[in-house]
Design a protein around this motif. Structure first.
Motif, PDB file in Angstrom:
ATOM      1  N   GLN A   1      -4.432  15.637  -8.914  1.00  0.00           N
ATOM      2  CA  GLN A   1      -5.522  15.156  -8.058  1.00  0.00           C
ATOM      3  C   GLN A   1      -6.142  16.317  -7.268  1.00  0.00           C
ATOM      4  O   GLN A   1      -7.348  16.394  -7.101  1.00  0.00           O
ATOM      5  CB  GLN A   1      -5.023  14.073  -7.078  1.00  0.00           C
TER       6      GLN A   1
ATOM      7  N   CYS B   1     -10.121   5.134   1.750  1.00  0.00           N
ATOM      8  CA  CYS B   1      -8.902   5.958   1.828  1.00  0.00           C
ATOM      9  C   CYS B   1      -8.233   5.779   3.190  1.00  0.00           C
ATOM     10  O   CYS B   1      -7.010   5.682   3.273  1.00  0.00           O
ATOM     11  CB  CYS B   1      -9.227   7.426   1.591  1.00  0.00           C
TER      12      CYS B   1
ATOM     13  N   GLU C   1      -2.748   1.082   6.349  1.00  0.00           N
ATOM     14  CA  GLU C   1      -1.807   0.076   5.828  1.00  0.00           C
ATOM     15  C   GLU C   1      -0.428   0.684   5.632  1.00  0.00           C
ATOM     16  O   GLU C   1       0.578   0.082   5.920  1.00  0.00           O
ATOM     17  CB  GLU C   1      -2.301  -0.444   4.474  1.00  0.00           C
ATOM     18  N   GLU C   2      -0.443   1.931   5.164  1.00  0.00           N
ATOM     19  CA  GLU C   2       0.815   2.621   4.886  1.00  0.00           C
ATOM     20  C   GLU C   2       1.621   2.831   6.163  1.00  0.00           C
ATOM     21  O   GLU C   2       2.844   2.730   6.169  1.00  0.00           O
ATOM     22  CB  GLU C   2       0.494   3.977   4.262  1.00  0.00           C
TER      23      GLU C   2
ATOM     24  N   GLY D   1      -6.384   2.494   3.442  1.00  0.00           N
ATOM     25  CA  GLY D   1      -5.116   2.590   2.713  1.00  0.00           C
ATOM     26  C   GLY D   1      -4.061   3.319   3.525  1.00  0.00           C
ATOM     27  O   GLY D   1      -2.904   2.928   3.572  1.00  0.00           O
ATOM     28  N   ARG D   2      -4.487   4.377   4.236  1.00  0.00           N
ATOM     29  CA  ARG D   2      -3.564   5.172   5.051  1.00  0.00           C
ATOM     30  C   ARG D   2      -3.042   4.348   6.230  1.00  0.00           C
ATOM     31  O   ARG D   2      -1.877   4.394   6.570  1.00  0.00           O
ATOM     32  CB  ARG D   2      -4.282   6.421   5.553  1.00  0.00           C
TER      33      ARG D   2
ATOM     34  N   ASP E   1      -6.565  10.049 -10.899  1.00  0.00           N
ATOM     35  CA  ASP E   1      -5.787   8.941 -11.464  1.00  0.00           C
ATOM     36  C   ASP E   1      -6.548   7.622 -11.388  1.00  0.00           C
ATOM     37  O   ASP E   1      -7.610   7.524 -10.777  1.00  0.00           O
ATOM     38  CB  ASP E   1      -4.395   8.862 -10.819  1.00  0.00           C
TER      39      ASP E   1
ATOM     40  N   GLU F   1       1.643   0.964   8.749  1.00  0.00           N
ATOM     41  CA  GLU F   1       2.028  -0.281   9.425  1.00  0.00           C
ATOM     42  C   GLU F   1       3.531  -0.539   9.306  1.00  0.00           C
ATOM     43  O   GLU F   1       4.126  -0.212   8.315  1.00  0.00           O
ATOM     44  CB  GLU F   1       1.271  -1.471   8.809  1.00  0.00           C
TER      45      GLU F   1
ATOM     46  N   TYR G   1      -6.217   4.656  -9.949  1.00  0.00           N
ATOM     47  CA  TYR G   1      -6.512   3.945  -8.698  1.00  0.00           C
ATOM     48  C   TYR G   1      -7.648   4.649  -7.945  1.00  0.00           C
ATOM     49  O   TYR G   1      -8.600   4.003  -7.498  1.00  0.00           O
ATOM     50  CB  TYR G   1      -5.264   3.857  -7.822  1.00  0.00           C
ATOM     51  N   LEU G   2      -7.547   5.976  -7.838  1.00  0.00           N
ATOM     52  CA  LEU G   2      -8.608   6.733  -7.156  1.00  0.00           C
ATOM     53  C   LEU G   2      -9.927   6.586  -7.899  1.00  0.00           C
ATOM     54  O   LEU G   2     -10.995   6.531  -7.289  1.00  0.00           O
ATOM     55  CB  LEU G   2      -8.217   8.207  -7.024  1.00  0.00           C
TER      56      LEU G   2
END
Lengths: 135, 69
Positions: free
Chosen positions: A3, A126, A132-133, A129-130, A68, A135, A70-71
């Motif tokens: 990536q 992004c 959520e991570e 997503g960060r 990848d 949490e 997902y990205l």
């Protein structure tokens, strides 16, 4: 990592292509307003930012194929978001220009407008997503 | 689709970034799969199954099948 390599490769295309795009547009606008350069020369110079745009988009396309899955999905979503926003704005503004006495917006602003919205929506995706991570 | 990726990763004491490196995907991808926000492609699901030496169906559970049981 794959990536990061893809991102580095993209930035190597993106940064010079953007620079050429901006300089190209500023040069043509400046020469048209402040000098007596022949119109054919200005038309030929107008191809410079147009070609840099193709190079820029090619770099973006290559980036999307290298990251990848997902990205890639996130990139496609943000591109759709950017396209929807800029096209709806262009449609609305175009019609409003016919109806009300508004200053015309040069069409080349579509490109930076699109990339601004696309980049912002990708960054927001992004960031979400960060969060959520964590949490 | 539910999955046991987080549990399997924790059992091996791997971080998301670590697992991502082993699968050649980003940390964000691992996070999205674990949170159920993204279902991996079949090739990636096979790659995950190979890494953990388990059948795919022991890692990923189809929620429709789960409801039928």
């Amino acid at each position: 990592m794959r990536q990061k390599q893809a991102h580095t490769r993209y930035m190597k295309i993106f940064a010079p292509a953007m620079l050429v795009y901006v300089i190209g547009i500023l040069t043509v606008v400046y020469l048209r307003e402040h000098t007596e350069v022949a119109r054919t020369v200005l038309i030929a110079l107008s191809l410079v930012p147009a070609v840099s745009m193709i190079v820029w988009m090619w770099g973006h396309m290559r980036y999307i194929t290298e990251i990848d899955e997902y990205l890639r999905a996130q990139q496609v979503k943000s591109i759709m978001f950017g396209l929807a926003a800029i096209m709806s704005f262009a449609t609305f503004w175009g019609l409003i220009e016919l109806l009300v006495d508004l200053p015309p917006v040069p069409i080349f602003y579509v490109v930076p407008g699109f990339y601004l919205i696309q980049g912002l929506s990708f960054a927001i995706a992004c960031r979400l997503g960060r969060n959520e991570e964590s949490e | 689709m539910k999955n046991r990726l987080k549990v399997l990763r924790a059992e091996r004491d791997w971080s998301q970034a670590n697992l991502g490196e082993r699968l050649d995907v980003s940390r964000q991808t691992i996070n999205a799969i674990e949170k159920g926000r993204y279902d991996p492609s079949l090739p990636l699901a096979f790659k995950i199954a190979r890494l953990f030496a388990m059948p795919i169906e022991e890692i990923f559970k189809d929620e429709i099948d789960e409801k039928k049981k």
